[in-house]
Design a protein around this motif. Sequence first.
Motif, PDB file in Angstrom:
ATOM      1  N   UNK A  36     -16.556  92.096   2.185  1.00 39.08           N
ATOM      2  CA  UNK A  36     -17.545  91.013   2.256  1.00 39.08           C
ATOM      3  C   UNK A  36     -18.764  91.382   3.104  1.00 39.08           C
ATOM      4  N   UNK A  37     -18.532  92.147   4.190  1.00 44.60           N
ATOM      5  CA  UNK A  37     -19.629  92.545   5.071  1.00 44.60           C
ATOM      6  C   UNK A  37     -19.224  93.814   5.824  1.00 44.60           C
ATOM      7  N   UNK A  38     -20.213  94.442   6.464  1.00 41.71           N
ATOM      8  CA  UNK A  38     -19.926  95.625   7.283  1.00 41.71           C
ATOM      9  C   UNK A  38     -18.963  95.274   8.410  1.00 41.71           C
ATOM     10  N   UNK A  39     -19.186  94.120   9.009  1.00 31.61           N
ATOM     11  CA  UNK A  39     -18.353  93.712  10.137  1.00 31.61           C
ATOM     12  C   UNK A  39     -16.915  93.474   9.697  1.00 31.61           C
ATOM     13  N   UNK A  40     -16.735  92.869   8.515  1.00 29.88           N
ATOM     14  CA  UNK A  40     -15.387  92.669   7.980  1.00 29.88           C
ATOM     15  C   UNK A  40     -14.705  94.010   7.733  1.00 29.88           C
ATOM     16  N   UNK A  41     -15.459  94.967   7.213  1.00 28.03           N
ATOM     17  CA  UNK A  41     -14.893  96.295   6.940  1.00 28.03           C
ATOM     18  C   UNK A  41     -14.456  96.967   8.231  1.00 28.03           C
ATOM     19  N   UNK A  42     -15.310  96.899   9.251  1.00 28.83           N
ATOM     20  CA  UNK A  42     -14.997  97.539  10.532  1.00 28.83           C
ATOM     21  C   UNK A  42     -13.750  96.911  11.157  1.00 28.83           C
ATOM     22  N   UNK A  43     -13.711  95.587  11.166  1.00 31.48           N
ATOM     23  CA  UNK A  43     -12.557  94.890  11.754  1.00 31.48           C
ATOM     24  C   UNK A  43     -11.292  95.129  10.940  1.00 31.48           C
ATOM     25  N   UNK A  44     -11.427  95.100   9.603  1.00 33.04           N
ATOM     26  CA  UNK A  44     -10.265  95.294   8.741  1.00 33.04           C
ATOM     27  C   UNK A  44      -9.659  96.674   8.896  1.00 33.04           C
ATOM     28  N   UNK A  45     -10.508  97.681   8.893  1.00 39.35           N
ATOM     29  CA  UNK A  45     -10.028  99.066   9.028  1.00 39.35           C
ATOM     30  C   UNK A  45      -9.365  99.278  10.383  1.00 39.35           C
ATOM     31  N   UNK A  46      -9.977  98.744  11.445  1.00 42.63           N
ATOM     32  CA  UNK A  46      -9.438  98.956  12.792  1.00 42.63           C
ATOM     33  C   UNK A  46      -8.221  98.077  13.092  1.00 42.63           C
ATOM     34  N   UNK A  47      -7.971  97.059  12.277  1.00 39.09           N
ATOM     35  CA  UNK A  47      -6.866  96.126  12.548  1.00 39.09           C
ATOM     36  C   UNK A  47      -5.497  96.812  12.500  1.00 39.09           C
ATOM     37  N   UNK A  48      -5.391  97.920  11.788  1.00 36.40           N
ATOM     38  CA  UNK A  48      -4.094  98.622  11.704  1.00 36.40           C
ATOM     39  C   UNK A  48      -4.192 100.031  12.282  1.00 36.40           C
TER      40      UNK A  48
ATOM     41  N   UNK B  19      -4.310 103.431   2.552  1.00 38.71           N
ATOM     42  CA  UNK B  19      -5.731 103.348   2.882  1.00 38.71           C
ATOM     43  C   UNK B  19      -6.076 101.980   3.413  1.00 38.71           C
ATOM     44  N   UNK B  20      -7.358 101.607   3.275  1.00 42.37           N
ATOM     45  CA  UNK B  20      -7.792 100.303   3.787  1.00 42.37           C
ATOM     46  C   UNK B  20      -8.199  99.338   2.681  1.00 42.37           C
ATOM     47  N   UNK B  21      -8.378  99.825   1.464  1.00 40.81           N
ATOM     48  CA  UNK B  21      -8.851  98.959   0.382  1.00 40.81           C
ATOM     49  C   UNK B  21      -7.868  97.829   0.094  1.00 40.81           C
ATOM     50  N   UNK B  22      -6.581  98.110   0.248  1.00 42.12           N
ATOM     51  CA  UNK B  22      -5.561  97.080   0.016  1.00 42.12           C
ATOM     52  C   UNK B  22      -5.557  95.994   1.092  1.00 42.12           C
ATOM     53  N   UNK B  23      -6.323  96.208   2.163  1.00 43.43           N
ATOM     54  CA  UNK B  23      -6.389  95.224   3.245  1.00 43.43           C
ATOM     55  C   UNK B  23      -7.445  94.151   2.995  1.00 43.43           C
ATOM     56  N   UNK B  24      -8.260  94.321   1.966  1.00 46.82           N
ATOM     57  CA  UNK B  24      -9.429  93.449   1.789  1.00 46.82           C
ATOM     58  C   UNK B  24      -9.048  92.036   1.373  1.00 46.82           C
TER      59      UNK B  24
END
Length: 358
Positions: A197-209, A158-163
């Motif tokens: 931390x923020x919506x933008x961080x979530x969007x970038x983090x999820x899309x990074x992989x 998932x993406x939670x481990x990317x935070x």
Amino acid sequence: MAENPISGELSSLSLNKNGGSAETNRLVVCFGEMLIDFVPTVSGVSLAEAPSFKKAAGGAPANVAVCIAKLGGSAAFIGKVGEDEFGHMLANMLKENKVNNSGVRFDPVARTALAFVTLRADGEREFMFFRNPSADMLLRESELDVNLVKKATIFHYGSISLIEEPCRSTQLAAMSIAKKSGSLLSYDPNLRLALWPSDDDARKGIMSIWDQADIVKISEDEISFLTEGADPQDDSVVLKKLFHPNLRLLLVSEGKAGCRYYTKQFKGRVSAIKVEPIDTNGAGDAFMGAVLYCLASDVNLIQDEKRLREALFFANACGALTVTKNGAIPALPTKDAIQKIMAEAREKKKQSENGSRT
């Protein structure tokens, strides 16, 4: 876009007891968080209004692993919990459900993550997380069971481990090892905005992989979030903004409406089976677990639309049965239960069609 005929038998999927062929044990390795969910004993209330809570095993990747094993497939889980009562409870839960837990690590200092979750009267889920940091965030690359990762037919995450680090780097390393070993990479972002931390961080983090995955499962809410408000029902939005050249299968879960699927060759929708929902927790994980169970048995399903649709109907039925009971893992159905509700749905459809002709 193809519609859903409730027809076709699961026998054409060549599913068997261990989820693989007679010669191979097709392993799905799930990576990420495993935690304790605290769920109110009374439904339809906010967390503040709940009179008491009941603990349950949680964490999307762990739910998926247990689902696969419960269906008769081969599953393993990699993650970290605290060296505490809850951590050992979770590791034992995996073992009791026949999930390989050799990739679980115990942190001597950080505690097992906790989450309080409720379904309010307005239908919205409410989360409160306790992880400052929790053990799942602290899994290091040196603690990875590399041999286990290399054995995966499918590597799911998932993406939670990317935070947070070090877990982010550990996940990236595990994905690289799995890819080099010939595994299919399966990604369910499982958006939890409260943890970022923020919506933008979530969007970038999820899309990074995003462009590394072979299989992606996403919800309509997640489409709206990742595309910053685009229509999640619009095929062109999904195909232009979310489908990438390396992607073999993109799934959109639509809850009680069923799911949509997109491949390079075809796209369509498979209807859900109507049930009376009691607890929607874990429905998406049950759906994903059933999909991966089918694909681990035969990854070529992705190239055969008829057989893929049968697998997705099976997955929809798995998700539907899960919402008819409380809790995520306790509600996960067996393959026999799924095949029974599928047969009932086919019979109802047949009777309805015969009635409309007379």
